[in-house]
Design a protein around this motif. Structure first.
Motif, PDB file in Angstrom:
ATOM      1  N   PRO A 175       0.811  -1.234   0.000  1.00 39.80           N
ATOM      2  CA  PRO A 175       0.000   0.000   0.000  1.00 39.80           C
ATOM      3  C   PRO A 175       0.837   1.273   0.000  1.00 39.80           C
ATOM      4  O   PRO A 175       0.383   2.309  -0.497  1.00 39.80           O
ATOM      5  N   THR A 176       2.053   1.212   0.552  1.00 39.45           N
ATOM      6  CA  THR A 176       2.890   2.418   0.561  1.00 39.45           C
ATOM      7  C   THR A 176       3.488   2.707  -0.808  1.00 39.45           C
ATOM      8  O   THR A 176       3.953   3.819  -1.059  1.00 39.45           O
ATOM      9  N   GLY A 177       3.473   1.710  -1.698  1.00 38.07           N
ATOM     10  CA  GLY A 177       4.058   1.917  -3.021  1.00 38.07           C
ATOM     11  C   GLY A 177       3.375   3.032  -3.781  1.00 38.07           C
ATOM     12  O   GLY A 177       4.021   3.840  -4.450  1.00 38.07           O
ATOM     13  N   SER A 181       5.719   9.008  -3.003  1.00 38.09           N
ATOM     14  CA  SER A 181       6.125  10.410  -3.065  1.00 38.09           C
ATOM     15  C   SER A 181       5.493  11.247  -1.959  1.00 38.09           C
ATOM     16  O   SER A 181       5.994  12.330  -1.619  1.00 38.09           O
ATOM     17  N   LEU A 182       4.371  10.754  -1.378  1.00 40.25           N
ATOM     18  CA  LEU A 182       3.671  11.505  -0.346  1.00 40.25           C
ATOM     19  C   LEU A 182       4.092  11.125   1.074  1.00 40.25           C
ATOM     20  O   LEU A 182       3.936  11.934   2.003  1.00 40.25           O
ATOM     21  N   THR A 206      -7.471   4.460  -1.439  1.00 35.43           N
ATOM     22  CA  THR A 206      -7.498   3.069  -0.978  1.00 35.43           C
ATOM     23  C   THR A 206      -6.202   2.710  -0.273  1.00 35.43           C
ATOM     24  O   THR A 206      -6.217   2.017   0.761  1.00 35.43           O
ATOM     25  N   SER A 207      -5.081   3.183  -0.785  1.00 34.63           N
ATOM     26  CA  SER A 207      -3.793   2.925  -0.132  1.00 34.63           C
ATOM     27  C   SER A 207      -3.763   3.524   1.268  1.00 34.63           C
ATOM     28  O   SER A 207      -3.291   2.884   2.222  1.00 34.63           O
ATOM     29  N   MET A 208      -4.269   4.750   1.412  1.00 36.66           N
ATOM     30  CA  MET A 208      -4.302   5.369   2.739  1.00 36.66           C
ATOM     31  C   MET A 208      -5.273   4.634   3.650  1.00 36.66           C
ATOM     32  O   MET A 208      -5.031   4.497   4.857  1.00 36.66           O
ATOM     33  N   GLY A 209      -6.366   4.117   3.081  1.00 36.28           N
ATOM     34  CA  GLY A 209      -7.289   3.302   3.859  1.00 36.28           C
ATOM     35  C   GLY A 209      -6.635   2.031   4.359  1.00 36.28           C
ATOM     36  O   GLY A 209      -6.864   1.593   5.502  1.00 36.28           O
ATOM     37  N   LEU A 210      -5.818   1.409   3.544  1.00 39.27           N
ATOM     38  CA  LEU A 210      -5.099   0.199   3.947  1.00 39.27           C
ATOM     39  C   LEU A 210      -4.108   0.480   5.068  1.00 39.27           C
ATOM     40  O   LEU A 210      -3.741  -0.427   5.829  1.00 39.27           O
TER      41      LEU A 210
END
Length: 388
Positions: A175-177, A181-182, A206-210
């Protein structure tokens, strides 16, 4: 058929082009040419200062003698042409052709040089007129962009990322992939309320949700919403998705978010950044964090690159509004693209607009292009700001 004032403007433009004297229309005339004013009682034009005497000589021969008035920093002369008062002026020791607010506007099958309405926006005399016109243009622009982003976009997302189920597999693995950059600018996300403005297909949301955030996406595309919700479900997280024009959000979101994120290819959809950053400030909780990451204007406004070759052929300060194809059109199977309107901003305009809305800028980072041949060219910039 052009009316009388249009004929006068075309006459003056043609004459000055023939004299080869640089010029642009100014004040109410410039605002009328750009649609900010509906009535025009007189015409004003500014010419290159060291060509002023030549201009007055030619215009005196054509429209009758008139005596110039000189002051310490400018000269002006007034003519009556076909019932219109025409003021021709110059400002000493300035260069017309390099004025950063000089634009060309379409006018009766011609293009006419004038000062951009953004030049007049800070002046109290014209601020309200310009802001009201920009708001009308923004509403029309958003409506047109919304139509474009709701045609074939879901198909383009499938072609680009695969099905939401396929994309979810990759997100869950790393999910961090998607947030690489953020990540340096984001606080720990566990339990945080996050707004992803213009969050598009929901990959970042969705990545931040994970990673434990409670994420709300605000975007004007139903097709983006469809893909994003399917992606979130397939990833086992819940995101809220509001299909809305950001500038028309109601008060129910005020002060709700610990973090507001905007990233990559967002700002050019706004004709005035002040209303946007007003919304950002309104959404943030006290001491909330705003992360803005976008393409660097040196790359988007100034330089074009092809392989190892770079060409400085743009105008960094150009305030014009442009029509371009939608970003996703290269992922469509058909050749029928959709058009959106964009206004590209300088870095100074972005930072100043944020500061004007009392967002406290904590960090500004400019990053180079990762391609070896482009490593000396800034690719993206990131701003971290906070609400007081």
């Amino acid at each position: 058929m052009p009316d009388q004032k249009e004929n006068v403007i075309l006459q003056l433009s043609s004459a000055l082009n023939n004299y080869n004297i640089p010029y642009f229309f100014i004040n109410e005339t410039a605002l009328w040419l750009q649609g900010a004013l509906t009535e025009l009682d007189s015409i004003a034009i500014s010419v290159q200062w060291d060509g002023f005497e030549s201009v007055t000589k030619e215009l005196n021969n054509r429209y009758g003698g008139s005596i110039p008035i000189h002051s310490t920093d400018r000269s002006c002369v007034v003519y009556e042409i076909d019932g219109y008062m025409v003021n021709v002026e110059c400002t000493y020791n300035t260069v017309v052709r390099t004025n950063p607010y000089l634009i060309e506007v379409p006018f009766n099958d011609h293009t006419i040089p004038c000062l951009s309405l953004y030049y007049y926006q800070p002046f109290p005399k014209w601020t309200k007129i310009v802001n009201e016109h920009l708001k009308t243009m923004q509403d029309n622009m958003t409506e047109q962009n919304q139509v474009s982003w709701n045609q074939q976009n879901y198909e383009a997302l499938l072609n680009r990322f695969g099905s939401p189920q396929e994309a979810a597999v990759k997100l869950k693995e790393n999910p961090t992939g998607r947030l690489k950059s953020l990540i340096p600018y984001l606080p720990p996300l566990e339990g945080k309320q996050v707004a992803n403005l213009m969050g598009s297909h929901g990959m970042k949301a969705t990545s931040m949700g994970l990673l434990g955030a409670d994420v709300t996406v605000i975007d004007f595309s139903y097709e983006n919403e469809r893909y994003a919700k399917e992606l979130a479900v397939a990833s086992g997280v819940t995101i809220s998705y509001y299909v809305s024009d950001i500038l028309k959000l109601g008060p129910e979101h005020n002060g709700k978010f610990d973090v507001v994120v905007m990233e990559l290819g967002i700002l050019h959809y706004f004709l005035d950044l002040h209303p946007l950053f007003k919304v950002v400030k309104r959404l943030l909780s006290p001491e909330g964090t705003f992360i803005l990451q976008d393409f660097h204007p040196v790359s988007t406004k100034l330089i074009t690159s092809k392989g190892k070759k770079h060409k400085v052929d743009g105008n960094y300060f150009d305030p014009s509004i442009h029509k371009i194809g939608v970003a996703y059109e290269k992922h469509l199977s058909s050749e029928d693209g959709n058009v959106v309107l964009q206004r590209k901003w300088t870095l100074g305009e972005v930072l100043t607009s944020m500061a004007d809305e009392s967002l406290i800028i904590r960090q500004v980072v400019e990053e180079p292009n990762i391609k070896l041949n482009d490593r000396g060219i800034p690719k993206v910039f990131t701003v971290k700001a906070m609400k007081q």
